[in-house]
Design an enzyme around this catalytic site. Structure first.
Site, mmCIF file in Angstrom:
data_model
loop_
_atom_site.group_PDB
_atom_site.id
_atom_site.type_symbol
_atom_site.label_atom_id
_atom_site.label_comp_id
_atom_site.label_asym_id
_atom_site.label_seq_id
_atom_site.Cartn_x
_atom_site.Cartn_y
_atom_site.Cartn_z
ATOM 1 N N CYS A 1 0.841 -1.208 0.000
ATOM 2 C CA CYS A 1 0.000 0.000 0.000
ATOM 3 C C CYS A 1 0.875 1.257 0.000
ATOM 4 C CB CYS A 1 -0.972 -0.029 1.184
ATOM 5 S SG CYS A 1 -2.344 1.133 1.002
ATOM 6 N N HIS B 1 -3.726 -5.218 0.583
ATOM 7 C CA HIS B 1 -3.155 -5.688 1.856
ATOM 8 C C HIS B 1 -3.231 -7.215 1.940
ATOM 9 C CE1 HIS B 1 -2.625 -1.805 3.972
ATOM 10 N NE2 HIS B 1 -3.601 -1.412 3.159
ATOM 11 N N GLU C 1 -1.971 -9.041 4.173
ATOM 12 C CA GLU C 1 -2.003 -9.462 5.575
ATOM 13 C C GLU C 1 -3.409 -9.552 6.151
ATOM 14 O OE1 GLU C 1 -1.389 -4.914 5.772
ATOM 15 O OE2 GLU C 1 -1.027 -6.573 4.390
#
Length: 510
Positions: free
Chosen positions: A79, A167, A169
């Site tokens: 990002c 993202h 994660e």
């Protein structure tokens, strides 16, 4: 030398998630502020740049010195990190026409790219950004796109550098863990063998080397962190470790004796100290939450100091500090984070007693601490205990503290916690407790009017306490617990259930 991945933090709410996902792949990683990058040595296999609430277009946007990393180590920007690499190397980042937030699906995936091997076309990803990359530097190649985001992922030709606009994660990026595994395992070449057993082995060896024949004193709380820290230290130095467990009068019902009994079977040298009278006397008349925390902290230091001085030649103070405590203590700007509440630790003791600090768990998240404890054979019942605040019931009694209020709350708390266990709900809850409110309410019992205390039940789901959501306990269970509390605890005539999440609320009320 322990191989590791370095995560440079730009202040993203998701930075800890990056670390957790990488550690789930059995690769060790560390989070560092973007402007305090550690020395890059042979142990560092790769670097990840986190997201950020900042924009790369801002005048004071975080700008790290990456000259020792770019082109020399595998690098993944996520990002903000991806936008930073593009912008500072000749690309262009502009505000998105519309805010790109939430679920999206990849429309194009170049699976020949090492980072995206085996990622499915139309894989779901999670976007969270207000800017977008509109032009890439000439040697940057797009390797993934969504319908609205042309540059969803890129690679830099001639370097082992990659960028992701989404993202990986976050749970909603369904193949995010695969992408991170491609990076840390395939691209960085990490062996993926950082397991609880390997942590125990390396940590015990390190403690033996560090402590030698020195004596260490540890303040036990009965909780998971201090217990696992104690067992690790005991494995390393045996009888040179002395544990002190202080009863501050603010523990749960029968907890002092139960905890002491549980330690008898673990081989630890534990000294129990009954200091209820001192704590309650020092707290008398004080209502402010921060004041109460500081009084309890000082009283603990006073009691601990007296007991520790009875042990000859102590050189180290051990603490059960875990990784989120370390991360929270430093902001991305290198200064102290905003104080939400004072953490109950043994601050002041090292200086007062001229002791050095040893923190064997300060690299682990809470769930990792439990896995390490399990690897060492610690009883599941102890490892599965809910976290309990250091100041104990003092911060669950809103207002001043008296022995009568503590006794009342202990009874109410016991009914709630035992009820969760009896209904097989305890292990579905991360932390539960009861707050005694500083108000009375009107009630009716039989034909009599009552004017008695209100208690609030709290049960939250979380992974590490950084964020938490209230648990949707069954209505039937709440009805039974409420009825049991009001019928069995004289002085309570109203029970409420807290349905606030963290943020904006905290888990405890004070």
């Amino acid at each position: 030398m322990q191989e590791k991945i370095i995560i440079l933090d730009f202040g993203s709410q998701y930075t800890q998630l990056i670390a957790r996902r990488i550690r789930e792949i059995n690769v060790y990683c560390e989070i560092h502020p973007f402007n305090k990058c550690p020395q890059i040595d042979a142990s560092v296999k790769g670097v990840v740049l986190s997201g950020s609430p900042s924009s790369v277009r801002d005048k004071n946007a975080p700008m790290p010195d990456l000259s020792g990393i770019i082109g020399k180590l595998p690098l993944l920007g996520i990002c903000y990190g991806a936008q930073l690499l593009a912008q500072t190397n000749g690309g262009e980042v502009q505000p998105s026409a519309t805010r790109e937030y939430g679920r999206a699906n990849l429309q194009f995936v170049d699976t020949s790219c090492d980072l995206l091997q085996h990622v499915n076309m139309h894989s779901q990803v999670w976007m969270s950004h207000g800017d977008t990359i509109v032009n890439l530097p000439s040697n940057y190649k797009i390797v993934a796109s969504t319908q609205d985001v042309k540059v969803a992922a890129y690679k830099v030709e001639g370097q082992v550098t990659f960028g992701l606009q989404f993202h990986p994660e976050v749970f909603h990026s369904t193949e995010g863990s695969l992408i991170l595994k491609n990076f840390v395992g395939g691209i960085c070449g990490c062996s993926m063998d950082w397991t609880p057993d390997s942590f125990v082995e390396t940590t015990v060896a390190s403690l033996k080397s560090k402590l030698g024949n020195d004596k260490v004193v540890l303040g036990l709380s009965g909780g998971v962190d201090s217990t696992v820290a104690g067992v690790l230290l005991h494995k390393a130095i045996g009888e040179n470790l002395t544990c002190i467990f202080v009863d501050n009068g603010l523990l749960r019902k029968n907890e002092y004796n139960q905890v002491l009994d549980s330690y008898k079977h673990m081989g630890l040298n534990v000294i129990g100290v009954d200091a209820k009278a001192k704590f309650l006397n020092d707290l008398a008349g004080h209502s402010d939450p921060e004041t109460k925390r500081k009084i309890i902290g000082k009283a603990f230091i006073d009691v601990f100091d007296v007991e520790a001085h009875k042990i000859q030649n102590v050189k180290w103070l051990a603490q059960g500090t875990i990784y989120p405590d370390v991360i929270e203590s430093v902001s991305v700007n290198g200064g102290p984070s905003a104080t939400i509440k004072s953490h109950h630790n043994v601050g002041g003791l090292p200086e007062k007693m001229n002791l050095k600090i040893v923190e064997p768990l300060n690299l682990l998240f809470k769930d990792e601490v439990r896995r390490v404890g399990k690897a060492m054979g610690i009883d599941d019942a102890l490892l599965g205990r809910h976290p309990f605040p250091g100041p104990g019931l003092a911060i669950r009694i809103l207002g001043d503290i008296t022995a009568e209020k503590v006794a009342l709350l202990q009874e109410v708390d016991h009914i709630f916690i035992q009820g969760l266990k009896d209904s097989n709900l305890y292990d579905q809850v991360w932390q539960a407790g009861v707050m005694l409110l500083p108000v009375n309410s009107v009630g009716v019992m039989g034909d009599e009017r009552t004017y008695e205390k209100v208690v609030a039940l709290r049960a939250v789901a979380s992974t590490d306490g950084m964020t938490a959501d209230w648990v949707h306990l069954p209505y039937e269970f709440l009805a039974k617990v409420s009825n049991d509390i009001i019928n069995k605890v004289k002085g309570v005539n109203r029970v409420v259930y807290d349905i606030s999440s963290k943020p904006p609320a905290t888990i405890e009320w004070e």
